[in-house]
Design a protein around this motif. Structure first.
Motif: not given
Length: 309
Positions: A75-82, A271-282
């Motif tokens: 999580e720390v590394l992803l936050t730093i990257r984004s 059926m409901r199609e969703f787009m999901i992404w990691h919170r660190s790149v929001d």
């Protein structure tokens, strides 16, 4: 950079060491010698007061404490990257970003093929890798190994942002010259017919089987299982079998194959199609731009639910 006497440069090495559980493989990924990597591990052991990796037989194994560290370190590394290393100003027309997405072949056909065309015009140097859903999709999202996941709502991962793209309904597809099925399909016919279905993952989880079991207490007589949605209609042609599939994909297939579309004999959930992404790149500018392009195309896709109130 140090924080509370920890060299933050070592966190990237710790992340790789925990994932690989091998000094040799970690050294290769870190572009370091094995002796240097062993030295890094020694420094990490001293700081955390834990062995982190221990020899078990001929292999290295992460300690329980190392496994506890794995997620917060990632999580720390992803936050730093984004958040820290991402440039606040960006230009899609010159960007060379590479995006990895998880989505089904159905969504590639009805949505993402158009997204690729649009982005080729607006950001010609962006590249993509499209991965099929599987048993490790959630893990890949949590670990930041993929940028976006596009799947039905029951796959939405708690703690990460998501956005509804569009809704879809199911229809039944039979061969055009199937004399056993008229314009209306009865429930009894549906139960008695042989079905073609799609299975995912190592356990070959069937796409809509849970719905029939929970609502009607029966399993369809599955005669053919395929690994993707696009082959469903092809496996119906020339047979007395039936497939239950997405309306958009069924309509595309019926234009080119000898097929007929009939309503399902039971009311099936939308059926409901969703787009999901990691919170660190929001807040990552380029990532946000990509999501906007996908949303734009999804709004352009005609909704059969709106056409048939």
């Amino acid at each position: 950079m140090r924080y509370n006497h920890l060299d933050l440069n070592l966190l990237a090495a710790l992340d790789v060491l925990i994932e690989e559980q091998s000094i040799t493989r970690a050294a290769a990924r870190l572009h370091m010698t094995q002796s240097a990597t062993s030295g890094v591990l020694s420094r990490l052991r001293a700081f955390f007061d834990d062995d982190l990796l221990v020899k078990v037989g001929h292999k290295m194994q992460a300690t329980p404490y190392a496994l506890e560290l794995a997620e917060p370190v990632r999580e720390v590394l992803l936050t730093i990257r984004s958040s820290i290393t991402a440039k606040p100003v960006f230009d899609p027309s010159t960007s060379t970003r590479h995006f990895r997405l998880v989505t089904s072949d159905y969504l590639i056909t009805v949505l993402f093929a158009q997204v690729i065309q649009l982005i080729r015009q607006r950001a010609p140097h962006i590249t993509f890798e499209l991965l099929v859903p599987g048993d490790t999709t959630g893990e890949m999202l949590v670990n930041g190994e993929v940028d976006i996941v596009i799947l039905p709502d029951h796959f939405v991962f708690e703690g990460h942002p998501s956005q509804l793209l569009f809704e879809e309904e199911h229809v039944c597809v039979v061969c055009r010259d199937n004399a056993l099925v008229g314009d209306v399909l009865t429930f009894e016919q549906y139960v008695e017919m042989g079905h073609v279905s799609v299975g995912f993952g190592r356990n070959r989880m069937l796409s809509i089987e849970d719905f029939f079991v929970s609502q009607y207490g029966f399993k369809r007589r599955i005669e053919v299982v395929t690994s993707d949605f696009n082959t469903l209609p092809q496996l119906i042609v020339g047979t007395p079998r039936i497939a239950t599939m997405h309306r958009r994909l069924a309509e595309l297939a019926a234009r080119n194959l000898a097929l007929r579309i009939v309503p399902t004999p039971v009311k099936m959930p939308v059926m409901r199609e969703f787009m999901i992404w990691h919170r660190s790149v929001d807040r990552d500018p380029m990532h946000r731009w990509l999501r906007e392009q996908i949303s734009e195309i999804s709004r352009m896709v005609d909704s059969p639910l709106q056409q048939n109130p």
